[in-house]
Design a protein around this motif. Structure first.
Motif, PDB file in Angstrom:
ATOM      1  N   ASN A  43     -11.056   9.753   1.756  1.00 53.63           N
ATOM      2  CA  ASN A  43     -11.931  10.594   0.881  1.00 53.63           C
ATOM      3  C   ASN A  43     -12.870   9.581  -0.030  1.00 53.63           C
ATOM      4  O   ASN A  43     -13.771  10.067  -0.697  1.00 53.63           O
ATOM      5  CB  ASN A  43     -11.037  11.144  -0.362  1.00 53.63           C
ATOM      6  CG  ASN A  43     -10.322  12.364   0.494  1.00 53.63           C
ATOM      7  OD1 ASN A  43     -10.894  13.021   1.522  1.00 53.63           O
ATOM      8  ND2 ASN A  43      -9.373  12.520   0.002  1.00 53.63           N
ATOM      9  N   VAL A  44     -12.762   8.481   0.377  1.00 52.06           N
ATOM     10  CA  VAL A  44     -13.440   7.336  -0.291  1.00 52.06           C
ATOM     11  C   VAL A  44     -14.528   6.550   0.570  1.00 52.06           C
ATOM     12  O   VAL A  44     -14.345   6.584   1.614  1.00 52.06           O
ATOM     13  CB  VAL A  44     -12.626   6.485  -1.421  1.00 52.06           C
ATOM     14  CG1 VAL A  44     -11.915   7.220  -2.292  1.00 52.06           C
ATOM     15  CG2 VAL A  44     -11.909   5.694  -0.462  1.00 52.06           C
ATOM     16  N   TRP A  47       0.807   7.409  -1.497  1.00 57.42           N
ATOM     17  CA  TRP A  47      -0.354   7.937  -2.281  1.00 57.42           C
ATOM     18  C   TRP A  47      -1.738   7.641  -1.827  1.00 57.42           C
ATOM     19  O   TRP A  47      -2.926   8.506  -1.750  1.00 57.42           O
ATOM     20  CB  TRP A  47      -0.383   7.873  -3.932  1.00 57.42           C
ATOM     21  CG  TRP A  47      -1.130   8.399  -4.589  1.00 57.42           C
ATOM     22  CD1 TRP A  47      -0.887   9.621  -5.290  1.00 57.42           C
ATOM     23  CD2 TRP A  47      -2.511   8.172  -5.233  1.00 57.42           C
ATOM     24  NE1 TRP A  47      -2.009  10.241  -5.998  1.00 57.42           N
ATOM     25  CE2 TRP A  47      -2.839   9.135  -5.956  1.00 57.42           C
ATOM     26  CE3 TRP A  47      -3.265   7.045  -4.897  1.00 57.42           C
ATOM     27  CZ2 TRP A  47      -4.165   9.138  -6.652  1.00 57.42           C
ATOM     28  CZ3 TRP A  47      -4.462   6.808  -5.391  1.00 57.42           C
ATOM     29  CH2 TRP A  47      -5.051   7.875  -6.299  1.00 57.42           C
ATOM     30  N   GLU A  48      -1.878   6.124  -1.740  1.00 54.52           N
ATOM     31  CA  GLU A  48      -3.231   5.613  -1.226  1.00 54.52           C
ATOM     32  C   GLU A  48      -3.760   6.136   0.126  1.00 54.52           C
ATOM     33  O   GLU A  48      -4.906   6.469   0.101  1.00 54.52           O
ATOM     34  CB  GLU A  48      -3.207   4.122  -1.309  1.00 54.52           C
ATOM     35  CG  GLU A  48      -3.078   3.549  -3.033  1.00 54.52           C
ATOM     36  CD  GLU A  48      -2.674   2.286  -2.980  1.00 54.52           C
ATOM     37  OE1 GLU A  48      -3.560   1.327  -3.156  1.00 54.52           O
ATOM     38  OE2 GLU A  48      -1.331   1.974  -2.841  1.00 54.52           O
ATOM     39  N   ARG A  49      -2.634   6.156   0.747  1.00 54.27           N
ATOM     40  CA  ARG A  49      -3.017   6.628   2.182  1.00 54.27           C
ATOM     41  C   ARG A  49      -3.399   8.148   2.400  1.00 54.27           C
ATOM     42  O   ARG A  49      -4.323   8.305   2.926  1.00 54.27           O
ATOM     43  CB  ARG A  49      -2.010   6.255   3.378  1.00 54.27           C
ATOM     44  CG  ARG A  49      -1.717   4.698   3.496  1.00 54.27           C
ATOM     45  CD  ARG A  49      -0.698   4.731   4.466  1.00 54.27           C
ATOM     46  NE  ARG A  49       0.744   4.846   4.214  1.00 54.27           N
ATOM     47  CZ  ARG A  49       1.524   4.101   3.912  1.00 54.27           C
ATOM     48  NH1 ARG A  49       1.065   2.892   3.376  1.00 54.27           N
ATOM     49  NH2 ARG A  49       2.655   4.378   3.370  1.00 54.27           N
ATOM     50  N   GLU A  50      -2.893   8.903   1.369  1.00 51.53           N
ATOM     51  CA  GLU A  50      -3.035  10.275   1.367  1.00 51.53           C
ATOM     52  C   GLU A  50      -4.359  10.661   0.791  1.00 51.53           C
ATOM     53  O   GLU A  50      -4.959  11.395   1.348  1.00 51.53           O
ATOM     54  CB  GLU A  50      -1.996  10.844   0.598  1.00 51.53           C
ATOM     55  CG  GLU A  50      -2.123  12.227   0.351  1.00 51.53           C
ATOM     56  CD  GLU A  50      -1.969  13.151   1.737  1.00 51.53           C
ATOM     57  OE1 GLU A  50      -2.225  14.444   1.626  1.00 51.53           O
ATOM     58  OE2 GLU A  50      -1.047  12.620   2.826  1.00 51.53           O
ATOM     59  N   PHE A  51      -4.718   9.907  -0.387  1.00 59.39           N
ATOM     60  CA  PHE A  51      -5.894  10.436  -1.036  1.00 59.39           C
ATOM     61  C   PHE A  51      -7.179   9.411  -0.911  1.00 59.39           C
ATOM     62  O   PHE A  51      -8.302   9.940  -1.181  1.00 59.39           O
ATOM     63  CB  PHE A  51      -5.621  10.653  -2.363  1.00 59.39           C
ATOM     64  CG  PHE A  51      -4.608  11.792  -2.695  1.00 59.39           C
ATOM     65  CD1 PHE A  51      -4.938  13.019  -2.537  1.00 59.39           C
ATOM     66  CD2 PHE A  51      -3.247  11.291  -2.965  1.00 59.39           C
ATOM     67  CE1 PHE A  51      -3.851  14.074  -2.780  1.00 59.39           C
ATOM     68  CE2 PHE A  51      -2.271  12.202  -3.227  1.00 59.39           C
ATOM     69  CZ  PHE A  51      -2.541  13.704  -3.076  1.00 59.39           C
ATOM     70  N   LEU A  52      -6.718   8.249  -0.253  1.00 58.16           N
ATOM     71  CA  LEU A  52      -8.148   7.361  -0.363  1.00 58.16           C
ATOM     72  C   LEU A  52      -8.485   6.972   1.206  1.00 58.16           C
ATOM     73  O   LEU A  52      -9.638   6.841   1.441  1.00 58.16           O
ATOM     74  CB  LEU A  52      -7.654   5.993  -1.072  1.00 58.16           C
ATOM     75  CG  LEU A  52      -7.341   5.964  -2.391  1.00 58.16           C
ATOM     76  CD1 LEU A  52      -6.958   4.668  -3.055  1.00 58.16           C
ATOM     77  CD2 LEU A  52      -8.362   6.737  -3.262  1.00 58.16           C
ATOM     78  N   LEU A  53      -7.743   7.348   2.195  1.00 52.13           N
ATOM     79  CA  LEU A  53      -7.859   7.093   3.542  1.00 52.13           C
ATOM     80  C   LEU A  53      -9.197   7.703   3.793  1.00 52.13           C
ATOM     81  O   LEU A  53     -10.151   6.961   4.382  1.00 52.13           O
ATOM     82  CB  LEU A  53      -6.781   7.399   4.318  1.00 52.13           C
ATOM     83  CG  LEU A  53      -6.977   7.317   5.787  1.00 52.13           C
ATOM     84  CD1 LEU A  53      -7.031   5.757   5.987  1.00 52.13           C
ATOM     85  CD2 LEU A  53      -5.711   7.795   6.800  1.00 52.13           C
ATOM     86  N   ILE A  92       0.730  -1.329   0.069  1.00 52.95           N
ATOM     87  CA  ILE A  92       0.116   0.014   0.127  1.00 52.95           C
ATOM     88  C   ILE A  92       0.791   1.176   0.036  1.00 52.95           C
ATOM     89  O   ILE A  92       1.615   1.346   0.880  1.00 52.95           O
ATOM     90  CB  ILE A  92      -0.897  -0.083   1.317  1.00 52.95           C
ATOM     91  CG1 ILE A  92      -1.626  -1.502   1.445  1.00 52.95           C
ATOM     92  CG2 ILE A  92      -1.736   1.074   1.154  1.00 52.95           C
ATOM     93  CD1 ILE A  92      -2.400  -1.580   0.215  1.00 52.95           C
TER      94      ILE A  92
END
Length: 511
Positions: free
Chosen positions: A510-511, A502-508, A499
């Motif tokens: 926001n999704v 980037w995934e932790r920054e923008f998905l944690l 993981i």
């Protein structure tokens, strides 16, 4: 220290980096910089026979095992590293006492050693990727022409690069050195000889023991962290003066010749250019240079990395390859007609590069990280265009005279296995020459800023293109295509388990 004056080969008694004492005790002293950089005496001419180093004095390579025994004994060598590049270009092999080596002791490695990923995992069998049912032995056959010192070892140690054969003595088709030799044999069948000159970029970075933290530039001689924008800066090179001295010294003691060294655009990014020559010899040199540069950097408490894109926001690291082809009988560059104009074979070579390099890109950009370098808006090409002295194209024709006409492939990244990158590039050119492929028109415009990317965009796409090119099964061997593709799919699966920030920054949240 950049672009140091070269001493002509006829002047073999000029001071070397390490000079043997005249008292016969075999001790060595480090030559001063003034000795190393001093130009040869004007008007000095030597007898050719007298200028030729003896077998014992030669820094690199012997012809027979008897000569090897004498060479090793004269230097007081205790151990010999018998190494060969795996598919990632990592040195694998065995170390043994000198007496064992000179007794022609049989050297064997398991076949699975050439079938694991860069992380050490063994992928599942897929497509044409298959393991040997009994994981039988492969034999190492030392190439005596590569015997040289290991200058960073505290105990007197030598190294030698080995070819890989099966128990019947046949070349193992999926090992890197054999893949390149197979391609070069295609040139030989046509009466041609390929000539190459690699340029290798790399970064110096501060030590980093936690992969979760980004890499950072090291502290230089000034006591400050190195910044970018230092292209061709002598001051930027001098920030690492002592390290670069060690790189030159280690290289000299191995018989490796650096043509030039420069500071590139990135923060603490350097580039080493090698003299043009035989592709196997140059691939061997890149293989050894990578070891040399890493060891020199570690001696100074920092890392040297050949990752294609090690630092976000900084330029990537390439391994540009200059290529030409010589007619064996006449010695003439076949890229030029007798009147000096570009030849049909020159056009066909470029036509082959345009047609086949995108499909062979996995051999020149072999990791997930490699495709972060081949991205719109960065300095690397994202196309298969060609042009005269145009650095925004994938295939650049540098300004030269007719004898020096060549094609520079600017797509390979520094993380590539040099044997495979050269094999993929030269095979593409050979296919164009053999099949009379015509290139499109050269371009004189900027072609890496229009947002168009005419190459595979990632690892799996590159693997699919590689496997789908039917002629590669003949040019490289079916065994290599299947093995390399299986390993690359396995590496992608390993990558997908991680993981990213980037995934932790923008998905944690926001999704």
């Amino acid at each position: 220290m950049v672009d140091r004056p070269k001493i002509p080969k006829s002047e073999a008694n000029a001071p070397s980096t390490f000079q043997r004492r005249a008292d016969g005790h075999g001790q060595e002293r480090r030559a001063s910089r003034s000795e190393r950089e001093a130009p040869p005496e004007a008007g000095r001419f030597l007898d050719i026979e007298a200028a030729t180093p003896t077998v014992l004095e030669r820094k690199r390579g012997v012809k027979t095992m008897e000569e090897a025994a004498q060479w090793l004994r004269w230097r007081g060598i205790d151990d010999v590293e018998c190494i060969t590049p795996d598919l990632a270009g990592v040195a694998r092999g065995k170390m043994m006492p000198t007496k064992k080596f000179t007794a022609n002791t049989s050297l064997a490695l398991p076949s699975a050693l050439f079938m694991h990923t860069i992380s050490g995992d063994y992928p599942e069998e897929t497509g044409e990727f298959r393991y040997s049912p009994n994981d039988g032995d492969l034999k190492l056959m030392p190439d005596l022409a590569t015997l040289c010192e290991v200058p960073w070892e505290s105990d007197p140690t030598a190294q030698i690069i080995c070819d890989v054969v099966d128990t019947a003595g046949n070349a193992v088709p999926y090992t890197p050195r054999n893949v390149l030799k197979r391609v070069l044999a295609l040139y030989e069948e046509r009466g041609w000889r390929a000539v190459v000159a690699p340029e290798i970029e790399f970064y110096l970075v501060s030590k980093n023991i936690d992969p979760d933290y980004p890499l950072t530039p090291p502290i230089g001689r000034s006591g400050r962290q190195i910044q970018g924008g230092q292209a061709y800066s002598i001051g930027g090179v001098n920030e690492f003066d002592e390290l670069i001295d060690d790189i030159y010294d280690f290289s000299d003691r191995q018989g490796l010749e650096i043509d030039t060294l420069i500071h590139e655009e990135g923060a603490a990014q350097l580039e080493i250019n090698l003299r043009h020559g035989d592709p196997i010899e140059l691939a061997d040199q890149v293989f050894l240079f990578k070891r040399t540069i890493r060891e020199a950097a570690l001696k100074h408490g920092i890392y040297a990395t050949f990752m294609a894109k090690p630092i976000q926001g900084q330029p990537g690291s390439a391994m540009h390859i200059h290529q030409s082809v010589v007619d064996v009988q006449s010695g003439r560059n076949v890229f030029s007609n007798e009147d000096g104009s570009p030849s049909a074979l020159f056009r066909h070579f470029i036509g082959g590069m345009q047609r086949y390099v995108p499909a062979a890109l996995i051999m020149m950009a072999p990791y997930v990280n490699s495709y972060r370098r081949l991205t719109h808006g960065m300095s690397a090409p994202t196309n298969n265009a060609w042009g005269f002295d145009n650095r925004t194209t994938a295939f650049r024709v540098p300004t030269s005279d007719a004898a020096g006409r060549r094609v520079e492939n600017r797509l390979p990244s520094s993380d590539a296995n040099p044997y495979l990158a050269l094999a993929g590039s030269l095979a593409s050119g050979w296919l164009g020459m053999a099949n009379g492929l015509e290139p499109d028109q050269p371009t004189d415009r900027t072609v890496n800023e229009d947002g168009v990317i005419s190459l595979p965009r990632g690892l799996l796409e590159a693997v699919a293109a590689f496997e789908g090119e039917a002629c590669f099964h003949d040019v490289f061997s079916r065994e290599f295509v299947g093995t390399f593709s299986g390993i690359k799919r396995g590496e992608h699966e390993t990558f997908m388990q991680v993981i990213s920030p980037w995934e932790r920054e923008f998905l944690l949240l926001n999704v």
